[in-house]
Design a protein around this motif. Sequence first.
Motif, PDB file in Angstrom:
ATOM      1  N   THR A   1      45.058  27.486  39.528  1.00  0.00           N
ATOM      2  CA  THR A   1      44.774  28.037  40.854  1.00  0.00           C
ATOM      3  C   THR A   1      46.026  28.688  41.410  1.00  0.00           C
ATOM      4  O   THR A   1      47.122  28.135  41.277  1.00  0.00           O
ATOM      5  N   ALA A   2      45.863  29.840  42.047  1.00  0.00           N
ATOM      6  CA  ALA A   2      46.963  30.524  42.740  1.00  0.00           C
ATOM      7  C   ALA A   2      46.520  30.784  44.175  1.00  0.00           C
ATOM      8  O   ALA A   2      45.443  31.353  44.404  1.00  0.00           O
ATOM      9  N   ILE A   3      47.339  30.336  45.109  1.00  0.00           N
ATOM     10  CA  ILE A   3      47.009  30.463  46.537  1.00  0.00           C
ATOM     11  C   ILE A   3      48.085  31.291  47.217  1.00  0.00           C
ATOM     12  O   ILE A   3      49.277  30.998  47.106  1.00  0.00           O
ATOM     13  N   PHE A   4      47.653  32.326  47.939  1.00  0.00           N
ATOM     14  CA  PHE A   4      48.566  33.146  48.727  1.00  0.00           C
ATOM     15  C   PHE A   4      48.664  32.497  50.104  1.00  0.00           C
ATOM     16  O   PHE A   4      47.699  32.457  50.859  1.00  0.00           O
ATOM     17  N   GLU A   5      49.836  31.938  50.414  1.00  0.00           N
ATOM     18  CA  GLU A   5      50.031  31.199  51.665  1.00  0.00           C
ATOM     19  C   GLU A   5      50.203  32.158  52.843  1.00  0.00           C
ATOM     20  O   GLU A   5      50.571  33.318  52.660  1.00  0.00           O
ATOM     21  N   TYR A   6      49.993  31.642  54.046  1.00  0.00           N
ATOM     22  CA  TYR A   6      50.095  32.500  55.230  1.00  0.00           C
ATOM     23  C   TYR A   6      51.505  33.012  55.476  1.00  0.00           C
ATOM     24  O   TYR A   6      51.706  33.991  56.176  1.00  0.00           O
ATOM     25  N   ASN A   7      52.523  32.357  54.867  1.00  0.00           N
ATOM     26  CA  ASN A   7      53.899  32.823  55.058  1.00  0.00           C
ATOM     27  C   ASN A   7      54.304  33.866  54.013  1.00  0.00           C
ATOM     28  O   ASN A   7      55.454  34.254  53.932  1.00  0.00           O
ATOM     29  N   GLY A   8      53.343  34.305  53.182  1.00  0.00           N
ATOM     30  CA  GLY A   8      53.622  35.353  52.216  1.00  0.00           C
ATOM     31  C   GLY A   8      54.068  34.860  50.852  1.00  0.00           C
ATOM     32  O   GLY A   8      54.367  35.658  49.978  1.00  0.00           O
ATOM     33  N   ARG A   9      54.098  33.558  50.646  1.00  0.00           N
ATOM     34  CA  ARG A   9      54.501  33.004  49.345  1.00  0.00           C
ATOM     35  C   ARG A   9      53.275  32.664  48.518  1.00  0.00           C
ATOM     36  O   ARG A   9      52.203  32.445  49.054  1.00  0.00           O
ATOM     37  N   LEU A  10      53.477  32.590  47.227  1.00  0.00           N
ATOM     38  CA  LEU A  10      52.408  32.221  46.318  1.00  0.00           C
ATOM     39  C   LEU A  10      52.633  30.793  45.840  1.00  0.00           C
ATOM     40  O   LEU A  10      53.730  30.439  45.416  1.00  0.00           O
ATOM     41  N   THR A  11      51.600  29.965  45.918  1.00  0.00           N
ATOM     42  CA  THR A  11      51.650  28.608  45.407  1.00  0.00           C
ATOM     43  C   THR A  11      50.774  28.559  44.164  1.00  0.00           C
ATOM     44  O   THR A  11      49.633  29.015  44.193  1.00  0.00           O
ATOM     45  N   VAL A  12      51.339  28.028  43.083  1.00  0.00           N
ATOM     46  CA  VAL A  12      50.621  28.009  41.813  1.00  0.00           C
ATOM     47  C   VAL A  12      50.405  26.571  41.360  1.00  0.00           C
ATOM     48  O   VAL A  12      51.334  25.772  41.335  1.00  0.00           O
ATOM     49  N   LEU A  13      49.147  26.269  40.989  1.00  0.00           N
ATOM     50  CA  LEU A  13      48.814  24.999  40.347  1.00  0.00           C
ATOM     51  C   LEU A  13      48.574  25.318  38.879  1.00  0.00           C
ATOM     52  O   LEU A  13      47.606  26.010  38.539  1.00  0.00           O
ATOM     53  N   PRO A  14      49.462  24.839  38.003  1.00  0.00           N
ATOM     54  CA  PRO A  14      49.271  25.159  36.582  1.00  0.00           C
ATOM     55  C   PRO A  14      48.114  24.346  35.991  1.00  0.00           C
ATOM     56  O   PRO A  14      47.716  23.321  36.538  1.00  0.00           O
ATOM     57  N   LYS A  15      47.593  24.838  34.875  1.00  0.00           N
ATOM     58  CA  LYS A  15      46.594  24.060  34.150  1.00  0.00           C
ATOM     59  C   LYS A  15      47.255  22.760  33.717  1.00  0.00           C
ATOM     60  O   LYS A  15      48.457  22.712  33.459  1.00  0.00           O
ATOM     61  N   SER A  16      46.473  21.694  33.616  1.00  0.00           N
ATOM     62  CA  SER A  16      47.049  20.373  33.347  1.00  0.00           C
ATOM     63  C   SER A  16      47.847  20.348  32.051  1.00  0.00           C
ATOM     64  O   SER A  16      48.879  19.683  31.966  1.00  0.00           O
ATOM     65  N   GLU A  17      47.424  21.095  31.037  1.00  0.00           N
ATOM     66  CA  GLU A  17      48.170  21.085  29.777  1.00  0.00           C
ATOM     67  C   GLU A  17      49.431  21.945  29.823  1.00  0.00           C
ATOM     68  O   GLU A  17      50.255  21.911  28.918  1.00  0.00           O
TER      69      GLU A  17
ATOM     70  N   ARG B   1      51.472  22.011  32.751  1.00  0.00           N
ATOM     71  CA  ARG B   1      52.415  21.513  33.758  1.00  0.00           C
ATOM     72  C   ARG B   1      53.518  20.703  33.079  1.00  0.00           C
ATOM     73  O   ARG B   1      53.324  20.187  31.974  1.00  0.00           O
ATOM     74  N   PRO B   2      54.664  20.565  33.735  1.00  0.00           N
ATOM     75  CA  PRO B   2      55.751  19.787  33.139  1.00  0.00           C
ATOM     76  C   PRO B   2      55.368  18.316  32.984  1.00  0.00           C
ATOM     77  O   PRO B   2      54.597  17.772  33.771  1.00  0.00           O
ATOM     78  N   VAL B   3      55.907  17.697  31.959  1.00  0.00           N
ATOM     79  CA  VAL B   3      55.669  16.271  31.722  1.00  0.00           C
ATOM     80  C   VAL B   3      56.410  15.471  32.787  1.00  0.00           C
ATOM     81  O   VAL B   3      57.534  15.800  33.159  1.00  0.00           O
ATOM     82  N   ASN B   4      55.766  14.413  33.292  1.00  0.00           N
ATOM     83  CA  ASN B   4      56.462  13.529  34.233  1.00  0.00           C
ATOM     84  C   ASN B   4      56.437  12.111  33.678  1.00  0.00           C
ATOM     85  O   ASN B   4      55.710  11.815  32.721  1.00  0.00           O
ATOM     86  N   PRO B   5      57.223  11.198  34.232  1.00  0.00           N
ATOM     87  CA  PRO B   5      57.338   9.841  33.679  1.00  0.00           C
ATOM     88  C   PRO B   5      56.006   9.105  33.527  1.00  0.00           C
ATOM     89  O   PRO B   5      55.809   8.380  32.548  1.00  0.00           O
ATOM     90  N   THR B   6      55.074   9.285  34.463  1.00  0.00           N
ATOM     91  CA  THR B   6      53.808   8.563  34.345  1.00  0.00           C
ATOM     92  C   THR B   6      52.987   9.059  33.155  1.00  0.00           C
ATOM     93  O   THR B   6      52.194   8.302  32.600  1.00  0.00           O
ATOM     94  N   ASP B   7      53.166  10.336  32.754  1.00  0.00           N
ATOM     95  CA  ASP B   7      52.484  10.834  31.559  1.00  0.00           C
ATOM     96  C   ASP B   7      52.919  10.066  30.319  1.00  0.00           C
ATOM     97  O   ASP B   7      52.178   9.963  29.351  1.00  0.00           O
TER      98      ASP B   7
END
Length: 195
Positions: free
Chosen positions: A133-149, A151-157
């Motif tokens: 998902t890519a969301i264009f925020e009201y402040n003009g920035r883009l927020t990106v949600l990467p596909k789960s595969e 995204r960076p690995v985190n400790p809980t993974d």
Amino acid sequence: MDIVNVILTSILSAGALFVIAKFLGHKQISQLDFFFFFTGITIGSISAELATELEKPWQPLIAMIIYGIITLSLTFLTEKVPKMRKFINGTPTIIMNNGKIYRQNMKKAKLDLSEFMVMCRQEGYFNLNDIQTAIFEYNGRLTVLPKSEKRPVNPTDMNLNPPPESINIEVIMDGRILDENLKRLGLNAAWLNKQ
């Protein structure tokens, strides 16, 4: 005499700008939406005019104060009235979801495909297939949600439980010992000397 007037009105202008900026807070610097961006520019422009206005310096000063009051009022309204926040700031717009680009939303956000691609690359995504998902925020920035595969690995993974992080607290700054910070950490000057 004119030089003295310019010096005095410049000092008045800088002082008024400083006071207004303090009242407006850090939002003017860090979270500028379009209205607050243009208000900041306008107040700065009026401040510059105040610095060179020799005959009636009170006119630009009053204009600065009015702009400051309007901005503060709108900031208060956007914090207290959610509908007003949407009206003044706008709302986030979903540009892409599940591999589909919403052209209608791009038009609404006044964003073309090449700009969208640049914003994705700035967020570190060179392949649109990596984006959920890519969301264009009201402040003009883009927020990106990467596909789960993707995204960076985190400790809980990895079923890890690292200890919690904490912020560093300086005990010496600019060559001076910060006694208050030492006390907050439960330490003293003797411990510091030993270190």
